[in-house]
Design a protein around this motif. Structure first.
Motif, mmCIF file in Angstrom:
data_model
loop_
_atom_site.group_PDB
_atom_site.id
_atom_site.type_symbol
_atom_site.label_atom_id
_atom_site.label_comp_id
_atom_site.label_asym_id
_atom_site.label_seq_id
_atom_site.Cartn_x
_atom_site.Cartn_y
_atom_site.Cartn_z
ATOM 1 N N MET A 79 0.795 -1.702 -0.222
ATOM 2 C CA MET A 79 0.194 0.224 -0.043
ATOM 3 C C MET A 79 0.367 1.493 -0.146
ATOM 4 O O MET A 79 1.636 1.640 0.557
ATOM 5 C CB MET A 79 -1.199 0.036 1.198
ATOM 6 C CG MET A 79 -1.847 -1.208 1.548
ATOM 7 S SD MET A 79 -2.665 -1.592 2.528
ATOM 8 C CE MET A 79 -1.523 -2.028 4.042
ATOM 9 N N ARG A 80 0.360 2.095 -0.707
ATOM 10 C CA ARG A 80 1.567 3.158 -1.339
ATOM 11 C C ARG A 80 0.666 4.683 -1.685
ATOM 12 O O ARG A 80 0.034 4.350 -2.630
ATOM 13 C CB ARG A 80 2.769 2.979 -2.177
ATOM 14 C CG ARG A 80 2.915 2.560 -3.081
ATOM 15 C CD ARG A 80 3.601 1.785 -4.116
ATOM 16 N NE ARG A 80 3.574 1.660 -5.259
ATOM 17 C CZ ARG A 80 3.031 0.298 -5.756
ATOM 18 N NH1 ARG A 80 3.190 -0.934 -5.124
ATOM 19 N NH2 ARG A 80 2.671 0.181 -7.627
ATOM 20 N N ALA A 81 1.513 5.709 -2.035
ATOM 21 C CA ALA A 81 1.380 6.513 -2.761
ATOM 22 C C ALA A 81 1.551 6.263 -4.003
ATOM 23 O O ALA A 81 2.080 6.007 -4.668
ATOM 24 C CB ALA A 81 1.403 8.314 -2.245
ATOM 25 N N ASN A 82 0.652 7.019 -5.054
ATOM 26 C CA ASN A 82 1.202 7.084 -6.377
ATOM 27 C C ASN A 82 0.991 8.074 -6.784
ATOM 28 O O ASN A 82 1.326 9.243 -6.454
ATOM 29 C CB ASN A 82 -0.373 6.602 -7.655
ATOM 30 C CG ASN A 82 -1.337 6.990 -7.281
ATOM 31 O OD1 ASN A 82 -1.880 8.065 -6.773
ATOM 32 N ND2 ASN A 82 -3.245 6.173 -7.432
ATOM 33 N N ALA A 83 1.430 8.071 -8.829
ATOM 34 C CA ALA A 83 1.859 9.800 -8.808
ATOM 35 C C ALA A 83 0.935 10.147 -9.037
ATOM 36 O O ALA A 83 1.376 11.572 -9.559
ATOM 37 C CB ALA A 83 2.992 9.182 -9.903
ATOM 38 N N GLN A 84 -0.462 9.913 -9.219
ATOM 39 C CA GLN A 84 -1.376 11.125 -9.705
ATOM 40 C C GLN A 84 -1.978 11.456 -8.207
ATOM 41 O O GLN A 84 -3.015 12.321 -8.150
ATOM 42 C CB GLN A 84 -2.574 10.147 -10.362
ATOM 43 C CG GLN A 84 -2.786 9.484 -11.679
ATOM 44 C CD GLN A 84 -0.973 8.239 -11.739
ATOM 45 O OE1 GLN A 84 -1.499 7.536 -10.850
ATOM 46 N NE2 GLN A 84 -0.654 8.979 -13.002
ATOM 47 N N GLY A 85 -1.398 11.807 -7.050
ATOM 48 C CA GLY A 85 -1.561 11.798 -5.606
ATOM 49 C C GLY A 85 -2.932 11.125 -5.086
ATOM 50 O O GLY A 85 -3.335 11.560 -4.306
ATOM 51 N N GLY A 86 -2.642 10.002 -5.357
ATOM 52 C CA GLY A 86 -3.736 8.745 -5.007
ATOM 53 C C GLY A 86 -2.929 8.049 -4.601
ATOM 54 O O GLY A 86 -1.990 7.987 -3.705
ATOM 55 N N CYS A 87 -3.634 7.183 -4.029
ATOM 56 C CA CYS A 87 -2.941 6.106 -3.464
ATOM 57 C C CYS A 87 -3.294 4.323 -4.559
ATOM 58 O O CYS A 87 -3.496 4.457 -5.483
ATOM 59 C CB CYS A 87 -3.618 5.510 -2.608
ATOM 60 S SG CYS A 87 -5.178 4.563 -2.413
ATOM 61 N N THR A 88 -1.877 3.207 -4.182
ATOM 62 C CA THR A 88 -2.210 1.977 -4.787
ATOM 63 C C THR A 88 -2.127 1.448 -3.680
ATOM 64 O O THR A 88 -1.027 1.292 -2.634
ATOM 65 C CB THR A 88 -0.613 2.094 -6.125
ATOM 66 O OG1 THR A 88 -0.627 3.332 -6.676
ATOM 67 C CG2 THR A 88 -0.687 0.353 -6.489
ATOM 68 N N ILE A 89 -2.602 0.056 -4.075
ATOM 69 C CA ILE A 89 -2.729 -1.204 -2.940
ATOM 70 C C ILE A 89 -2.649 -2.043 -4.129
ATOM 71 O O ILE A 89 -3.456 -2.125 -5.232
ATOM 72 C CB ILE A 89 -4.564 -1.396 -2.212
ATOM 73 C CG1 ILE A 89 -4.574 0.117 -1.956
ATOM 74 C CG2 ILE A 89 -3.806 -2.112 -1.727
ATOM 75 C CD1 ILE A 89 -6.010 -0.065 -1.678
ATOM 76 N N GLU A 90 -1.511 -3.418 -3.893
ATOM 77 C CA GLU A 90 -0.743 -4.058 -4.909
ATOM 78 C C GLU A 90 -1.152 -5.383 -3.937
ATOM 79 O O GLU A 90 -0.602 -5.663 -3.026
ATOM 80 C CB GLU A 90 0.210 -4.023 -5.435
ATOM 81 C CG GLU A 90 -0.104 -4.973 -6.152
ATOM 82 C CD GLU A 90 2.032 -4.788 -7.125
ATOM 83 O OE1 GLU A 90 2.397 -3.848 -7.685
ATOM 84 O OE2 GLU A 90 3.462 -5.534 -6.326
ATOM 85 N N ILE A 91 -2.051 -5.989 -4.372
ATOM 86 C CA ILE A 91 -2.450 -7.966 -3.661
ATOM 87 C C ILE A 91 -1.517 -8.632 -4.992
ATOM 88 O O ILE A 91 -2.055 -9.073 -5.950
ATOM 89 C CB ILE A 91 -3.131 -8.617 -3.379
ATOM 90 C CG1 ILE A 91 -4.123 -7.050 -2.998
ATOM 91 C CG2 ILE A 91 -3.470 -9.970 -2.981
ATOM 92 C CD1 ILE A 91 -4.897 -5.906 -3.233
ATOM 93 N N ALA A 92 -0.559 -9.475 -4.154
ATOM 94 C CA ALA A 92 0.370 -10.615 -5.095
ATOM 95 C C ALA A 92 0.597 -11.821 -4.364
ATOM 96 O O ALA A 92 0.932 -12.018 -3.001
ATOM 97 C CB ALA A 92 1.402 -9.591 -6.091
ATOM 98 N N ASP A 93 1.068 -12.727 -5.091
ATOM 99 C CA ASP A 93 1.372 -13.870 -4.798
ATOM 100 C C ASP A 93 1.740 -15.145 -6.074
ATOM 101 O O ASP A 93 1.504 -14.868 -6.950
ATOM 102 C CB ASP A 93 0.047 -14.584 -4.227
ATOM 103 C CG ASP A 93 -0.703 -15.006 -5.491
ATOM 104 O OD1 ASP A 93 -0.613 -15.844 -6.075
ATOM 105 O OD2 ASP A 93 -2.564 -14.943 -5.406
ATOM 106 N N THR A 94 2.503 -15.917 -5.350
ATOM 107 C CA THR A 94 3.629 -16.770 -6.329
ATOM 108 C C THR A 94 3.053 -18.113 -6.422
ATOM 109 O O THR A 94 3.210 -18.890 -6.490
ATOM 110 C CB THR A 94 4.969 -16.943 -5.704
ATOM 111 O OG1 THR A 94 4.650 -17.375 -4.658
ATOM 112 C CG2 THR A 94 5.514 -15.567 -5.778
ATOM 113 N N GLY A 95 1.339 -18.052 -6.743
ATOM 114 C CA GLY A 95 0.983 -19.171 -6.542
ATOM 115 C C GLY A 95 0.212 -19.439 -7.984
ATOM 116 O O GLY A 95 1.282 -19.008 -9.018
ATOM 117 N N VAL A 96 -0.097 -20.480 -7.809
ATOM 118 C CA VAL A 96 -0.837 -21.302 -9.197
ATOM 119 C C VAL A 96 -1.381 -20.265 -10.260
ATOM 120 O O VAL A 96 -0.774 -20.392 -11.500
ATOM 121 C CB VAL A 96 -2.254 -22.236 -9.313
ATOM 122 C CG1 VAL A 96 -1.521 -23.282 -8.321
ATOM 123 C CG2 VAL A 96 -3.013 -21.624 -8.885
#
Length: 444
Positions: free
Chosen positions: A373-390
């Motif tokens: 969860m971080r800020a983005n270049a557009q003055g908003g936020c970015t949420i990234e959910i990642a896994d190394t699954g199938v």
């Protein structure tokens, strides 16, 4: 199974996203609206207070009043020169009545009250003065030197008739008044003009009156068309708002049903142990809480919440899941986002994490499941959910699978954000939620 029955037995209260928007329009909020909200719901109608028509009427009435004053001052010296030829009392009463009428038109035009009444009175008084002109001379057989002073008021009278009378009657008046004047002009009391000269005066006064009438009529027609277009645009805007509110409501309800109710039923149906039943009961309680919150929270809430509060909510939800997540977050004290966007991002993030726990499989390798969860270049936020699954192939997801489309993509889109899904079979999945979307800056 008891949890499923109890959840199914309770009433489902559906939020009305349209209600707040429709009430705002009906009460006059948002864009300036000349009509009533109830009229917009039923269809386009003429506005109660037409803006363009009111302005045109004001301009026309004040113009006629100004012209009337100027022409009255022009006729004043001639009237004074002819007053000794008239009967003593009526020689003063007739011009006084017209002067009072012109003054009343001027006052009515300024205060915007009684314009039609005063202008109609001036037109009627002028026509009566024309008819009575030959009968109010001291010596009806004496030839008047020059034109009667009423000639200079003929244009004022026809203009007043064009303002006050309906179109048909105004057109008749613009013919009738000049014809009466032409007849008077041929009489000794009117100057004893020949038929040709009287006819020329009559035609001139008629053409001038018709031109004034046409101009006023065209201005009114144009104003009416503008008001009708304004009303139609307002109706279309209200319709678009209602359709958008309905779509937002549909996405919200479908997402809640998929995320909570359906998941509760499936968990309850699969419960084969006391612990699983207890988990299903907790899921049912959480589903009912979310449904109640959706029904209680008013639509269109424009309040702001800190981004850090959203990260805390998402982190707490992740800690309750069966599989662990590695958190990568950035504290941003200055970033705040709207309440509806915060709720949409939270629900979509939780659904993405639930999908990862349910479908990524057990063969997770480092770095495993991550939540960024971080800020983005557009003055908003970015949420990234990642896994190394199938992983999976996004192009071959069946249409009946609602998790990605409703619970994540459409939900975030309804709040003004965007979702990117990157996944490969055997290489894991990454879901990136941006608010606002990356294209917003380029479009701006």
């Amino acid at each position: 199974m008891a949890a499923a029955k109890s959840a199914a037995a309770l009433p489902l209260r559906i939020p009305r996203a349209e209600r707040g928007t429709r009430d705002k329009i009906a009460s006059g909020g948002g864009p300036e609206t000349p009509g009533r909200g109830s009229d917009l719901i039923g269809g386009p109608t003429q506005p109660r207070n037409p803006i363009s028509r009111t302005r045109i009427e004001t301009v026309v009435s004040r113009s006629v009043a100004g012209v009337g004053v100027i022409f009255s001052l022009q006729a004043l010296p001639i009237m004074l020169a002819q007053v000794h030829l008239r009967l003593p009392i009526l020689a003063v009463a007739m011009p006084l009545a017209l002067a009072v009428g012109i003054g009343a038109v001027l006052v009515a035009a300024v205060i915007k009250v009684g314009v039609r009444v005063t202008t109609g009175t001036v037109a009627v008084v002028y026509l009566a003065a024309l008819v009575a002109w030959p009968f109010l001379m001291r010596d009806p057989s004496a030839v008047l030197d020059g034109k009667p002073w009423l000639w200079y008021m003929c244009t004022v009278a026809t203009a007043c008739a064009a303002v006050s009378f309906p179109l048909v009657w105004a057109a008749i008046y613009t013919f009738l008044a000049p014809i009466v004047y032409g007849i008077v002009r041929t009489q000794p009391s009117g100057g004893g003009a020949d038929v040709l000269l009287a006819s020329l005066d009559t035609v001139y006064a008629t053409i001038l009156g018709q031109v004034i009438l046409i101009i006023i009529f065209m201005l009114r027609q144009t104003a009416a068309a503008v008001d009708a277009a304004q009303t139609n645009a307002l109706y279309q805007y209200a319709t678009a708002v209602r359709q958008h509110a309905t779509e937002v409501e549909r996405v919200q309800v479908d997402s809640i049903v998929h995320d909570s109710v359906l998941a509760t039923f499936l968990a309850a149906a699969a419960a084969g142990s006391p612990k699983a039943a207890q988990l299903a009961s907790g899921m049912a309680s959480d589903a009912l809480t979310r449904l109640n919150d959706a029904a209680v929270v008013p639509a269109g809430n424009d309040g702001l919440v800190p981004f850090n509060s959203l990260t805390v909510r998402i982190r707490e939800a992740a800690e309750k899941l069966a599989a662990p997540f590695t958190f990568v977050e950035c504290e941003i004290d200055t970033l705040s986002i709207p309440v509806h966007a915060s709720d949409a991002l939270f629900a979509a993030s939780v659904q993405a994490m639930v999908n990862s726990v349910q479908h990524a499989g057990d063969g997770i390798v480092e770095p495993g499941r991550t939540l960024t969860m971080r800020a983005n270049a557009q003055g908003g936020c970015t949420i990234e959910i990642a896994d190394t699954g199938v992983g999976f192939d996004p192009e071959h997801v069946p249409s009946e699978r609602l998790g990605l489309r409703l619970s994540i993509q459409e939900r975030v889109a309804s709040a003004g954000g965007s979702v990117q899904i990157r996944s490969e079979i055997g290489r894991g999945t990454t879901i990136t939620i941006d608010w606002p979307p990356e294209a917003a800056e380029a479009a701006a």
